[in-house]
Motif scaffolding. Structure first.
Motif, mmCIF file in Angstrom:
data_model
loop_
_atom_site.group_PDB
_atom_site.id
_atom_site.type_symbol
_atom_site.label_atom_id
_atom_site.label_comp_id
_atom_site.label_asym_id
_atom_site.label_seq_id
_atom_site.Cartn_x
_atom_site.Cartn_y
_atom_site.Cartn_z
ATOM 1 N N ARG A 149 0.840 -1.194 0.000
ATOM 2 C CA ARG A 149 0.000 0.000 0.000
ATOM 3 C C ARG A 149 0.878 1.247 0.000
ATOM 4 N NH1 ARG A 149 -5.473 0.211 1.183
ATOM 5 N NH2 ARG A 149 -6.296 2.280 1.699
ATOM 6 N N THR A 209 3.489 1.403 5.086
ATOM 7 C CA THR A 209 3.289 -0.038 5.120
ATOM 8 C C THR A 209 4.557 -0.712 5.627
ATOM 9 O OG1 THR A 209 1.705 0.031 3.307
ATOM 10 C CG2 THR A 209 2.779 -2.070 3.728
ATOM 11 N N ARG A 251 -0.446 -1.815 8.019
ATOM 12 C CA ARG A 251 -0.456 -0.363 7.976
ATOM 13 C C ARG A 251 -0.045 0.182 9.336
ATOM 14 N NH1 ARG A 251 0.198 2.624 3.546
ATOM 15 N NH2 ARG A 251 -1.300 4.323 3.283
ATOM 16 N N VAL A 309 -6.753 1.475 7.970
ATOM 17 C CA VAL A 309 -6.908 0.306 7.097
ATOM 18 C C VAL A 309 -7.370 -0.864 7.952
ATOM 19 C CG1 VAL A 309 -5.714 -1.342 5.596
ATOM 20 C CG2 VAL A 309 -5.198 1.095 5.435
ATOM 21 N N GLU A 336 -7.831 7.093 3.500
ATOM 22 C CA GLU A 336 -7.572 5.674 3.270
ATOM 23 C C GLU A 336 -8.769 5.029 2.558
ATOM 24 O OE1 GLU A 336 -4.765 4.248 3.611
ATOM 25 O OE2 GLU A 336 -3.854 4.452 5.600
ATOM 26 N N ASN A 386 -8.788 4.422 -1.622
ATOM 27 C CA ASN A 386 -8.414 3.031 -1.367
ATOM 28 C C ASN A 386 -7.865 2.331 -2.605
ATOM 29 O OD1 ASN A 386 -8.412 0.619 0.437
ATOM 30 N ND2 ASN A 386 -9.888 -0.139 -1.053
ATOM 31 N N LYS A 401 -4.107 1.089 -2.604
ATOM 32 C CA LYS A 401 -4.002 -0.362 -2.424
ATOM 33 C C LYS A 401 -3.233 -1.049 -3.539
ATOM 34 C CE LYS A 401 -6.885 -4.360 -1.276
ATOM 35 N NZ LYS A 401 -8.274 -4.823 -1.035
ATOM 36 N N GLY A 434 0.691 0.016 -4.759
ATOM 37 C CA GLY A 434 -0.176 1.180 -4.805
ATOM 38 C C GLY A 434 0.633 2.464 -4.859
#
Length: 568
Positions: A51, A65, A143, A158, A169, A173, A177, A207
């Motif tokens: 992410r 992340t 996350r 998340v 978020e 998304n 993501k 992402g």
């Protein structure tokens, strides 16, 4: 001899069957059976994409992340006599329900049952150290929010499924993501992933990240001040917004709030972003739109005098000022705004038609969402003139019987500070790819609402509110000229279907001679004081002063012009 020959013949026949079967297995159908054997050892595993990070305007990480592990069990390899022991130990280490773990261990027809996702690596190592057959781990990510609660109501969180649950978020998304991949991994008899074993993989697509317009230290200070004010005045909640005239949101603070690292502990009230999701009557901060309309239409000037009593009757309905006072004879229109007179505003707006009033309110953004792109935003409550009753235009002129969200109201003052041009508020400056390359967001839309001359006149008039003769001397900041407006409105509570308590607010800009920042403060249902100039203006001062210094805005180089409060 005949019996021996017959026996040898039978043996030869049986051996030929075996040989034929071996030829079939190892020759003709070898690939088929090899694939079947591999299928028994290969297990499908989802590979979530990494992410994208979220940073503030200066690149400080607000969401990132980190490496994690998923814990799974293979019921076919778990030793039956140890199921109860395994369930007890795993539930203790991982914080799971014992019954749920036992159910997973007893599941039939599968060799892969996930127990929990996004476990820190050190916790996963502890699970493996227990040495149980049929318990394994797979690579994942989780996350993390290094600034803890800072900007939590804006960023969101998340959830366990890897999807955004609130805020940016949630809104971004899909972009954050990325695209998940998959892998079929070879599992050993004890349930572990064989690193060099056979496997198939489709690599995930990472992402993109977000760079926000928020500034972490200003956001932090705004949150500190609004939390302190809510506690000090025993209010239900509060918000603080910091913006630039061209619509960039530098801080968006809500209280109560929460820590997104432990979002499951928060309730609905803490999770919501009140700055966009809560509608309220703006009260006297809304008078600036009526003033803008009157000046723009040439119906008044800042020096136009009025004889203003403390109450007035319209259609058998009494409208009054917040304080009783003697007749203010010759009070100028600028004085009406500085003293926040409801009666004076009604008198000045007599020649402004309902249609014109409605047109200016909608032009400033009332009745529609701001376009900032946050989930859960309310457009407020604002009906067209044909739905107004005989007396609605009067409270509407001074900011009641209509509702807005905090960002809508802050945007009104940003429009005035921007010389009369409204720019759609923005929170996302742009996106970041995996290499850190920045792509700016599209330029926000803009439109002229009032002339530059009208905007300048309004700013000069709003400076009067922060003087000793105005309603908010506590908003004054040494060495900086400040223009702003207080608001104290009756508060409508939907759950009670009636008015109960007050909404106290202050919104202003500085330096008034060259506006760089707009700060708005809203406190809902304060019980230790409730006037905007008393409870909200001091918060404005603290946040604005910090933001000015943080942004290295030079002190004002000119003296504030004196506002003529009364005609000669």
């Amino acid at each position: 001899m005949r019996r021996l020959n017959a026996g040898l013949l039978v043996i030869a026949f049986v051996l030929s069957l075996f040989a034929g079967r071996l030829v079939q297995l190892q020759g003709i159908d070898s690939e088929k059976y090899a694939e079947a054997a591999m299928d028994q050892r290969l297990q499908p595993i989802d590979l979530p994409a990494v992410r994208g990070n979220i940073t503030d305007a200066d690149g400080n990480l607000l969401a990132l992340t980190q490496a994690a592990r998923g814990i799974f069990v293979d019921p076919t390899r778990v030793e039956p006599e140890k199921k109860t022991e395994i369930a007890a130990r795993l539930s203790s280490v991982l914080g799971l329900d014992v019954g749920a773990v036992l159910k997973a261990l007893d599941k039939k027809g599968t060799e892969y049952v996930p127990l929990i996702h996004q476990v820190p690596p050190e916790r996963a190592e502890l699970v493996l150290s227990l040495g149980y057959r049929g318990v394994g781990t797979v690579p994942e990510s989780r996350r993390s929010y290094p600034a803890d609660a800072v900007a939590a109501n804006v960023i969101g969180f998340v959830n366990q499924d890897g999807d955004g649950g609130e805020g940016l978020e949630y809104a971004y998304n899909k972009l954050l993501k990325g695209v998940s991949g998959w892998q079929r991994v070879e599992i050993s008899p004890d349930g572990q992933h064989i690193p060099m074993g056979e496997g198939q993989v489709k690599e995930p697509v990472p992402g993109k990240g977000l760079r926000l317009t928020l500034v972490q230290d200003i956001q932090w200070r705004a949150e500190e001040e609004v939390a302190a004010a809510v506690k000090k005045h025993k209010a239900e909640s509060g918000t603080v917004l910091v913006m630039t005239p061209d619509g960039k949101v530098l801080a968006m603070a809500s209280y109560p709030s929460y820590d997104p690292n432990e979002y499951s502990k928060a309730n609905a009230s803490q999770l919501s972003n009140r700055a966009v999701g809560e509608a309220f009557e703006p009260g006297s901060t809304g008078k600036v739109i009526t003033a803008a309309a009157l000046l723009e239409e040439g119906l008044v000037t800042p020096e136009t005098p009025f004889d203003v009593p403390d109450h007035i009757w319209k259609y058998k309905t009494k409208f009054k000022d917040s304080h009783s006072h003697k007749l203010w004879k010759g009070l100028t229109f600028g004085g009406i705004l500085a003293k926040s007179s409801n009666v004076g505003t009604i008198m000045a707006a007599e020649n402004l038609t309902d249609e014109k009033m409605y047109a200016y309110l909608t032009a400033f953004g009332f009745g529609s969402r701001t376009g900032v792109g946050l989930p859960g935003e309310t457009a407020g409550l604002f009906h067209p003139p044909e739905e107004w009753s005989g007396t609605d235009r009067y409270p509407i002129s001074y900011g009641q019987t209509i509702s807005v969200n905090a960002l809508q109201m802050a945007s009104v003052y940003a429009t005035i500070a921007n010389g009369g041009v409204r720019v759609t508020p923005t929170l996302v400056a742009g996106t970041l790819d995996g290499e850190g390359n920045f792509t700016p967001a599209e330029q926000p839309s803009s439109r002229r609402v009032i002339s530059e001359d009208t905007a300048h006149q309004l700013i000069r008039m709003l400076e009067g509110a922060t003087t000793q003769e105005g309603t908010a001397p506590q908003a004054h900041i040494a060495e900086y000229r400040v223009a702003g407006k207080t608001g104290t409105a009756d508060r409508y509570v939907e759950s009670k279907k009636r008015y109960d308590g007050y909404t106290a607010s202050f919104v202003g800009m500085a330096p008034a001679d060259d506006p760089q920042l707009i700060v708005q403060v809203v406190l809902q249902d304060p019980k230790r004081g409730y006037y905007g100039g008393e409870v909200a203006a001091p918060v404005f001062k603290e946040v604005m002063e910090f933001a000015l210094k943080s942004r290295k805005v030079a002190p004002t180089g000119t003296a504030a012009p004196s506002l003529k409060m009364f005609a000669d």
